[in-house]
Design a protein around this motif. Structure first.
Motif, PDB file in Angstrom:
ATOM      1  N   LYS A   1       0.815  -1.207   0.000  1.00  0.00           N
ATOM      2  CA  LYS A   1       0.000   0.000   0.000  1.00  0.00           C
ATOM      3  C   LYS A   1       0.856   1.267   0.000  1.00  0.00           C
ATOM      4  O   LYS A   1       0.443   2.302  -0.529  1.00  0.00           O
ATOM      5  N   VAL A   2       2.030   1.190   0.589  1.00  0.00           N
ATOM      6  CA  VAL A   2       2.885   2.370   0.722  1.00  0.00           C
ATOM      7  C   VAL A   2       3.895   2.467  -0.419  1.00  0.00           C
ATOM      8  O   VAL A   2       4.147   3.544  -0.961  1.00  0.00           O
ATOM      9  N   ASP A   3       4.500   1.325  -0.802  1.00  0.00           N
ATOM     10  CA  ASP A   3       5.553   1.318  -1.818  1.00  0.00           C
ATOM     11  C   ASP A   3       5.485  -0.006  -2.572  1.00  0.00           C
ATOM     12  O   ASP A   3       6.179  -0.957  -2.232  1.00  0.00           O
ATOM     13  N   PRO A   4       4.663  -0.075  -3.635  1.00  0.00           N
ATOM     14  CA  PRO A   4       4.464  -1.358  -4.327  1.00  0.00           C
ATOM     15  C   PRO A   4       5.747  -1.966  -4.876  1.00  0.00           C
ATOM     16  O   PRO A   4       5.869  -3.199  -4.931  1.00  0.00           O
ATOM     17  N   ASP A   5       6.703  -1.144  -5.285  1.00  0.00           N
ATOM     18  CA  ASP A   5       7.939  -1.683  -5.854  1.00  0.00           C
ATOM     19  C   ASP A   5       8.860  -2.285  -4.796  1.00  0.00           C
ATOM     20  O   ASP A   5       9.875  -2.900  -5.142  1.00  0.00           O
ATOM     21  N   ALA A   6       8.544  -2.112  -3.516  1.00  0.00           N
ATOM     22  CA  ALA A   6       9.385  -2.626  -2.439  1.00  0.00           C
ATOM     23  C   ALA A   6       8.941  -3.992  -1.943  1.00  0.00           C
ATOM     24  O   ALA A   6       9.576  -4.550  -1.035  1.00  0.00           O
TER      25      ALA A   6
ATOM     26  N   GLU B   1      18.223  -1.104  -5.783  1.00  0.00           N
ATOM     27  CA  GLU B   1      17.663  -0.422  -6.948  1.00  0.00           C
ATOM     28  C   GLU B   1      17.380  -1.408  -8.075  1.00  0.00           C
ATOM     29  O   GLU B   1      16.351  -1.311  -8.750  1.00  0.00           O
ATOM     30  N   ALA B   2      18.261  -2.379  -8.281  1.00  0.00           N
ATOM     31  CA  ALA B   2      18.049  -3.377  -9.330  1.00  0.00           C
ATOM     32  C   ALA B   2      16.824  -4.232  -9.034  1.00  0.00           C
ATOM     33  O   ALA B   2      16.009  -4.508  -9.933  1.00  0.00           O
ATOM     34  N   GLU B   3      16.649  -4.634  -7.768  1.00  0.00           N
ATOM     35  CA  GLU B   3      15.485  -5.452  -7.425  1.00  0.00           C
ATOM     36  C   GLU B   3      14.203  -4.637  -7.512  1.00  0.00           C
ATOM     37  O   GLU B   3      13.166  -5.131  -7.971  1.00  0.00           O
ATOM     38  N   ARG B   4      14.242  -3.380  -7.098  1.00  0.00           N
ATOM     39  CA  ARG B   4      13.066  -2.516  -7.231  1.00  0.00           C
ATOM     40  C   ARG B   4      12.707  -2.314  -8.696  1.00  0.00           C
ATOM     41  O   ARG B   4      11.530  -2.300  -9.061  1.00  0.00           O
ATOM     42  N   ARG B   5      13.728  -2.163  -9.545  1.00  0.00           N
ATOM     43  CA  ARG B   5      13.462  -1.969 -10.971  1.00  0.00           C
ATOM     44  C   ARG B   5      12.811  -3.208 -11.583  1.00  0.00           C
ATOM     45  O   ARG B   5      11.872  -3.094 -12.384  1.00  0.00           O
ATOM     46  N   ARG B   6      13.282  -4.399 -11.201  1.00  0.00           N
ATOM     47  CA  ARG B   6      12.657  -5.627 -11.697  1.00  0.00           C
ATOM     48  C   ARG B   6      11.217  -5.724 -11.218  1.00  0.00           C
ATOM     49  O   ARG B   6      10.318  -6.106 -11.985  1.00  0.00           O
ATOM     50  N   ASN B   7      10.982  -5.399  -9.953  1.00  0.00           N
ATOM     51  CA  ASN B   7       9.613  -5.424  -9.436  1.00  0.00           C
ATOM     52  C   ASN B   7       8.719  -4.466 -10.212  1.00  0.00           C
ATOM     53  O   ASN B   7       7.569  -4.795 -10.532  1.00  0.00           O
ATOM     54  N   HIS B   8       9.213  -3.261 -10.500  1.00  0.00           N
ATOM     55  CA  HIS B   8       8.419  -2.267 -11.225  1.00  0.00           C
ATOM     56  C   HIS B   8       8.098  -2.757 -12.638  1.00  0.00           C
ATOM     57  O   HIS B   8       6.952  -2.618 -13.112  1.00  0.00           O
ATOM     58  N   GLU B   9       9.090  -3.344 -13.309  1.00  0.00           N
ATOM     59  CA  GLU B   9       8.864  -3.816 -14.674  1.00  0.00           C
ATOM     60  C   GLU B   9       7.836  -4.940 -14.708  1.00  0.00           C
ATOM     61  O   GLU B   9       6.952  -4.957 -15.571  1.00  0.00           O
ATOM     62  N   ARG B  10       7.931  -5.866 -13.760  1.00  0.00           N
ATOM     63  CA  ARG B  10       6.963  -6.964 -13.725  1.00  0.00           C
ATOM     64  C   ARG B  10       5.568  -6.458 -13.370  1.00  0.00           C
ATOM     65  O   ARG B  10       4.562  -6.914 -13.916  1.00  0.00           O
ATOM     66  N   ARG B  11       5.515  -5.515 -12.445  1.00  0.00           N
ATOM     67  CA  ARG B  11       4.203  -4.976 -12.043  1.00  0.00           C
ATOM     68  C   ARG B  11       3.547  -4.228 -13.196  1.00  0.00           C
ATOM     69  O   ARG B  11       2.346  -4.409 -13.457  1.00  0.00           O
TER      70      ARG B  11
ATOM     71  N   GLN C   1       0.146  -5.110 -15.307  1.00  0.00           N
ATOM     72  CA  GLN C   1      -0.917  -4.116 -15.423  1.00  0.00           C
ATOM     73  C   GLN C   1      -1.310  -3.903 -16.883  1.00  0.00           C
ATOM     74  O   GLN C   1      -2.502  -3.785 -17.208  1.00  0.00           O
ATOM     75  N   ARG C   2      -0.318  -3.844 -17.776  1.00  0.00           N
ATOM     76  CA  ARG C   2      -0.631  -3.694 -19.202  1.00  0.00           C
ATOM     77  C   ARG C   2      -1.426  -4.884 -19.711  1.00  0.00           C
ATOM     78  O   ARG C   2      -2.364  -4.727 -20.498  1.00  0.00           O
ATOM     79  N   TRP C   3      -1.034  -6.088 -19.272  1.00  0.00           N
ATOM     80  CA  TRP C   3      -1.758  -7.277 -19.714  1.00  0.00           C
ATOM     81  C   TRP C   3      -3.192  -7.255 -19.200  1.00  0.00           C
ATOM     82  O   TRP C   3      -4.127  -7.581 -19.935  1.00  0.00           O
ATOM     83  N   ASN C   4      -3.391  -6.861 -17.939  1.00  0.00           N
ATOM     84  CA  ASN C   4      -4.744  -6.776 -17.381  1.00  0.00           C
ATOM     85  C   ASN C   4      -5.582  -5.754 -18.142  1.00  0.00           C
ATOM     86  O   ASN C   4      -6.760  -5.998 -18.444  1.00  0.00           O
ATOM     87  N   ASN C   5      -4.976  -4.600 -18.440  1.00  0.00           N
ATOM     88  CA  ASN C   5      -5.724  -3.581 -19.187  1.00  0.00           C
ATOM     89  C   ASN C   5      -6.131  -4.096 -20.560  1.00  0.00           C
ATOM     90  O   ASN C   5      -7.247  -3.870 -21.021  1.00  0.00           O
TER      91      ASN C   5
END
Length: 487
Positions: free
Chosen positions: A158-163, A453-463, A467-471
């Motif tokens: 809820k606070v930081d989805p990429d974390a 930062e690398a793990e956060r970036r991977r999380n953001h890309e997957r998320r 989201q694009r697939w759901n849309n």
């Protein structure tokens, strides 16, 4: 009809016992928290004295972690974990830390919280997560680790989805692990590409089929032995039927370039002793019966103790001397360290350039980290002729370590002779070598920030990809009757 036990009301004695259990549990949590508080205090005190060494290979963090590990008689990895938890409690999660100090949560729960919040970099977000978890955590101790992770992740998301810590993709999570079990055996487990698994399965069947029908082993046993043949680079499995007319039989094992050392007593090989053998670097013991079976196809080399032998006239020990020291020590000789001696440096207790001798009474196994700690961080040691090492750490505490062979193979710890004491104190002999300390390309903080930062970036890309697939999926146009769907 069910018969129910008669429940008696609580007595003062049972009530007092339950209270004692609860109090002991809270005291245990408070003691664990106090240990982390003390570790954080130790780091801050050391930081006042040793600044500006962040680019050292063995930096202040590693040096304090090693000191903690020696004090608790644990490995360097666990000592590093304790220091990491201590710093997280002090700087990242003070509100959760206060709950921990009060005994409201236990060490297991605190460990999980630290791990699940590791990727939060924004201080305001971290403060909010810290406050929310601190308010809810006292109600969580009964949860399993999986449920704890889920409860923490909901707050973080809820606070930081990429974390939110996510498991790696299966293709990134491939591995093969060999774990020693009992009685000289090992368990091989792993996750590989499907094609690799099928090829391995077929190759084991092929090798298992190269023996005659008279081989006494089961199919599973032959497949297990086929791994041995593969490691040796053989194209067939040695048949064990024992018949001279068997076309597949051979009384020799195919030669290979992989060598496994086993330390054992001569009596165990002769059948006059039941003392188990050990594989250096493994916790498992090999029974005398299994040892004799293994020895039938092994090269046997005696380990001769250099009792009263003169020092060798060079810095690097001979092969025989190096083998003796490693078999005597079995592991790194620093307190709490279990790094295999086969992968350790052979350290001169009194440095060679300071009149130290290349001799069994002055050599011991040290892993590279503890070797650097001795050289650059003021760890001082004294070695006795039987291999006993007496350590003095920077805080003045002393620790004694015995050779790893002392229990099973005491003959390897026979005193190898006293050496003349060189002049000067231990401090003078070691000297000031800080200018020679190997340097890091990136500091520990820089490396950790890059990894986060690398793990956060991977999380953001997957998320965002999900989201694009759901849309796309939910925005599909309706399909007229009778027409196939557009996928």
């Amino acid at each position: 009809m069910f018969e129910q036990a008669k429940v008696k009301p609580p007595t003062p004695a049972t009530t007092a016992l339950v209270d004692r259990i609860a109090a002991a549990s809270r005291a245990e949590a408070q003691a664990a928290a106090e240990r982390l508080v003390s570790i954080a205090d130790l780091f801050e005190e050391r930081e006042k004295s040793f600044g500006g060494c962040d680019d050292w290979v063995i930096d202040l963090f590693e040096a304090v972690a090693a000191e903690v590990a020696a004090t608790l008689r644990i490995g360097l990895g666990l000592g590093t974990s304790y220091l990491r938890y201590a710093m997280a409690m002090r700087h990242r999660l003070p509100k959760v830390g206060a709950r921990f100090e009060a005994g409201d949560i236990d060490f297991r729960l605190f460990q999980t919280i630290v791990f699940r919040t590791h990727l939060i970099t924004d201080l305001d977000a971290l403060d909010e997560v810290d406050a929310q978890i601190a308010a809810r955590a006292p109600r969580w101790p009964a949860m399993s680790r999986r449920r704890l992770a889920g409860a923490i992740d909901k707050i973080v998301a809820k606070v930081d989805p990429d974390a939110v810590r996510r498991s790696k993709e299966s293709i990134e999570d491939r591995y093969v692990k060999v774990q020693a079990t009992d009685d000289g055996m090992a368990e091989v487990v792993g996750q590989v590409f499907d094609t690799t698994g099928k090829a391995l399965d077929r190759r084991l069947d092929e090798l298992a089929g190269t023996v005659c029908d008279g081989d006494p082993r089961t199919r599973d046993q032959r497949r297990a032995d086929a791994l041995d043949a593969m490691v040796a680079g053989a194209d067939r499995l040695t048949c064990t039927c024992g018949s001279d007319t068997c076309p597949a039989w051979s009384n020799t094992r195919p030669a290979g370039n992989v060598v496994i050392h086993v330390v054992a007593e001569q009596g165990a090989l002769d059948g006059t002793s039941q003392t188990p053998a050990v594989i250096p670097g493994s916790d498992a013991l090999i029974s005398a019966e299994v040892l004799r079976e293994l020895a039938a196809n092994a090269k046997l080399l005696p380990v001769i103790g250099p009792i009263d032998a003169p020092p060798e006239p060079r810095y690097s020990p001979s092969r025989a001397l190096a083998d003796f020291v490693r078999c005597r020590d079995l592991t790194c000789r620093a307190p709490g360290c279990d790094h295999p001696a086969a992968n350790c440096d052979l350290d001169h207790t009194i440095p060679y350039e300071r009149d130290g001798l290349t001799h069994a009474s002055n050599l011991k196994a040290l892993c590279r980290k503890h070797h650097l700690l001795k050289t650059f961080w003021g760890w001082r040691d004294e070695q006795l002729p039987d291999g006993t090492v007496i350590w003095t750490l920077p805080d003045g505490r002393r620790y004694v370590t015995m050779p790893g062979s002392a229990l099973l193979f005491p003959t390897l710890c026979t005193p190898t002779g006293y050496l003349p004491e060189p002049g000067g104190s231990a401090e003078e002999r070691c000297g000031n070598r800080t200018a020679m300390m190997p340097r890091r390309r990136r500091t520990r903080a820089q490396y950790r920030a890059a990894a986060i930062e690398a793990e956060r970036r991977r999380n953001h890309e997957r998320r965002t990809q999900r989201q694009r697939w759901n849309n796309w999926y939910f925005d599909l146009p309706s399909v007229p009757d009778g027409e196939p769907p557009p996928f």
